[in-house]
Design an enzyme around this catalytic site. Structure first.
Site, short mmCIF file in Angstrom:
data_model
loop_
_atom_site.label_atom_id
_atom_site.label_comp_id
_atom_site.label_asym_id
_atom_site.label_seq_id
_atom_site.Cartn_x
_atom_site.Cartn_y
_atom_site.Cartn_z
N ASP A 231 0.82 -1.21 0.00
CA ASP A 231 0.00 0.00 0.00
C ASP A 231 0.86 1.26 0.00
OD1 ASP A 231 -2.77 1.16 0.61
OD2 ASP A 231 -1.56 2.06 2.20
N GLU A 299 1.18 -0.35 -4.86
CA GLU A 299 0.14 0.64 -5.14
C GLU A 299 0.71 2.03 -5.04
OE1 GLU A 299 -3.64 2.97 -3.60
OE2 GLU A 299 -1.72 2.74 -2.59
C1 NOJ Z 1 -4.46 3.18 -0.56
C2 NOJ Z 1 -5.63 2.36 -0.14
O1 NOJ Z 1 -6.07 1.62 -1.25
C3 NOJ Z 1 -6.66 3.32 0.38
O2 NOJ Z 1 -7.90 2.70 0.59
C4 NOJ Z 1 -6.12 3.93 1.64
O3 NOJ Z 1 -7.01 4.93 2.10
C5 NOJ Z 1 -4.75 4.57 1.41
N1 NOJ Z 1 -3.87 3.77 0.61
C6 NOJ Z 1 -4.05 4.82 2.72
O4 NOJ Z 1 -3.61 3.60 3.25
#
Ligand code: NOJ
Length: 584
Positions: A231, A299
């Site tokens: 993430d 991500e």
């Molecule tokens: C990306 C995640 O997909 C999202 O849902 C989240 O709010 C942020 N990162 C922070 O962790």
């Protein structure tokens, strides 16, 4: 040489070759399994409730694992399932090595993995390294200046102005609006939080943090997972000098994240180094344990050039298997032309460093669904596109059914933190709740998601018509289209074939997948709301017979229909996958 000796030599060479061949196959299966996968994202809170509390859970997921087998899915990734105060629904973790009680226990997780293994489904977990929860014991101890944890987070004094007010150390902004610095009364310092107040950024300049997170990774690897979705990777490091970021010029609202050009808080060179460290951890683990190569997918919303650095850096040092490609979400929409589609698809392939694998993300829990972004009629065509492009496909749960956003969730039912912070007048368009409503399994109570009287988010009322059960019994449906595409993906031409695109006109594009000795495939898409009759005679090798392989649920065509390359009629938003048979 006597005949016996010759035979022995031939036999033993054969055995050695056979042995090598098998070993090679095993190595391929171990190391290359992910290169053509469909990764299906499960949002655990909304997938299946097993204990009538209106919240999805691990036992619920386990009870649905056969669904993946039936659909043809062999790898899933789960949004966070760890202990969390749920300010950001699990992306604020208070214990990295335990399960959120609402979701179950570690035993439930073991049972999930065991059943998934039996069914041949690999499980990837979400790893959230950038920030913990402010309720994590590490943070609580850091606030209290416990020497072991004092520097676990990014703490700063800020500046005391002449008039006595204290202001943050610089102009950095939170992704969810406002300053990225949150004042802590007890410690009398600001902490950095690039998301909500409940998500303090961990300090990766402290080796103890890296060690702690390595331990977390190993904990879950030992539970038998196949890797991690990482993430918010682009936020991990920030400029050590805390320099102000320049204005971007994109907006005049100083609270919005795009007010600044994030040159000091995103995609810092150290980010790549940390991933290379985790690469080694995963590679060592995979080499010393049975099972598949443990992979990483990252991500981060960033420029294409920045994302490519994650595949490998300028010196060719490898990072994750792939950084998510969000172009179908960020660059393309219902106004895009056929040329826009081809442009962005090609852009990724052109920029991608040699020897790497492309990936295409069609949706996730942070963005409107396909049916709501591109329109409900595009669902089948978009899945055809996703599944016939070269490389990896990523599907968000419910997209195989064409689920839609439920934008009409009331203010009182709204739970997404950034939406709550945006207030009653603005929440609706910011909220991520609409794409997170529970999975629509059937037309029964709460769509078969839960027997509770109240679900954590309201059900999208359209579940009575739009649900899996209906689509399973219908002769043609989005789900059946999705299923046939997954079967089709087994074809060598889709696994290894070349990719040749063509913009046919402003509204229609096509691409060929070709592999020596195999029938070529052609995907053709009409991205606009009018009927098109196109001539693709020049694009395909003549003479060729065209026969329809996959059609959308509403199509005038049937599988096996013959088409004339000179006049292919496509209904609004229609997609087709066509086989090209060489005429003898
Ligand atoms: C990306 C995640 O997909 C999202 O849902 C989240 O709010 C942020 N990162 C922070 O962790």
């Amino acid at each position: 040489m006597g005949i016996i000796k010759v035979l022995t030599v031939v036999l033993s060479v054969g055995l050695v070759l056979g042995h090598n061949h098998n070993q090679q196959k095993e190595q391929d299966a171990k190391y290359n399994w992910w290169q053509h996968e469909v990764f299906y994202q499960i949002y655990p809170r909304s997938f299946q409730d097993s204990n009538q509390d209106g919240i999805g859970d691990l036992r619920g997921i386990t009870s649905r694992l056969e669904y993946f087998k039936e659909t043809g899915i062999t790898a899933v990734w789960l949004s966070p399932i760890y202990e969390s105060p749920m300010v950001d629904f699990g992306y604020d973790i208070s214990n990295y090595t335990n399960i959120q009680p609402e979701y179950g226990t570690l035993e439930d997780f073991d049972a999930l993995i065991a059943r998934a293994n039996e069914l041949g489904v690999k499980v990837i977990l979400d790893f959230v390294p950038n920030h913990s929860s402010n309720k994590h014991p590490w943070f609580i101890k850091s606030v209290a200046r416990d020497p072991e944890y004092e520097n676990f987070y990014v703490w700063e004094d800020g500046t005391l102005l002449a008039n006595g007010t204290r202001v943050p150390p610089n102009n950095w902004l939170s992704v969810f609006s406002g300053s990225a610095w949150e004042w802590n009364d007890e410690r009398q310092q600001y902490y950095l939080r690039q998301f909500t107040y409940g998500q303090p950024d961990l300090n990766y300049r402290n080796p103890a943090v890296i060690q702690a997170m390595d331990d977390v990774m190993l904990f879950w690897l030992n539970k038998g997972i196949a890797g991690f979705r990482i993430d918010a990777i682009i936020y991990i490091y920030e400029d050590a000098q805390l320099r102000d970021e320049p204005r971007s010029g994109a907006t005049d609202d100083p609270n919005l994240e795009n007010y600044l050009d994030h040159i000091y808080t995103r995609n810092q060179p150290e980010d790549y180094g940390l991933l290379q460290h985790w690469r080694q951890l995963l590679d060592n683990y995979s080499a010393t344990h049975d099972g598949p190569l443990r992979i990483m997918m990252t991500e981060g919303y960033a420029s294409v050039a920045q994302l490519m650095e994650y595949y490998e850096d300028a010196n060719g040092v490898q990072g994750p298997e792939f950084p998510f490609n969000f172009d179908f979400i960020t660059e393309l929409n219902e106004n895009s032309t056929a040329a826009d589609f081809v442009f962005y698809i090609q852009r990724w392939l052109i920029y991608m460093p040699h020897g790497h694998v492309a990936n295409w993300v069609m949706g996730n829990h942070d963005n409107p669904r396909v049916a709501s972004r591109f329109g409900p009629k595009t669902v089948d065509a978009m899945n055809m596109l996703l599944m016939t492009l070269p490389g990896i496909a990523i599907t968000y749960n419910g997209e195989e059914l064409g689920m839609t956003d439920y934008r009409d969730i009331s203010w009182s039912d709204t739970v997404d933190q950034p939406a709550c912070e945006a207030g009653r007048d603005n929440y609706k368009w910011i909220s991520r709740d609409p794409e997170r409503t529970p999975m629509q399994w059937n037309d029964g109570l709460n769509a078969g998601f839960s027997n509770a009287s109240h679900t954590w988010l309201p059900m999208n009322p359209n579940y009575r018509e739009l649900n899996l059960r209906n689509q399973q019994v219908a002769r043609r449906s989005h789900y059946k289209n999705y299923q046939s595409l997954l079967k089709l993906r087994q074809l060598p031409v889709l696994r290894n074939g070349s990719f040749v695109p063509e913009v046919v006109n402003r509204r229609v594009f096509a691409f060929k997948r070709e592999l020596k000795g195999e029938h070529s495939l052609l995907t053709i898409l009409n991205v606009k709301n009018g009927t098109e009759v196109v001539d693709i005679g020049d694009f395909i090798d003549q003479p060729n017979r065209l026969s329809v392989l996959v059609t959308g649920a509403e199509s005038q065509y049937r599988v096996g229909d013959r088409l004339k390359a000179e006049a292919i009629e496509l209904a609004p938003y229609e997609g087709l996958v066509i086989q090209l048979n060489k005429r003898k």
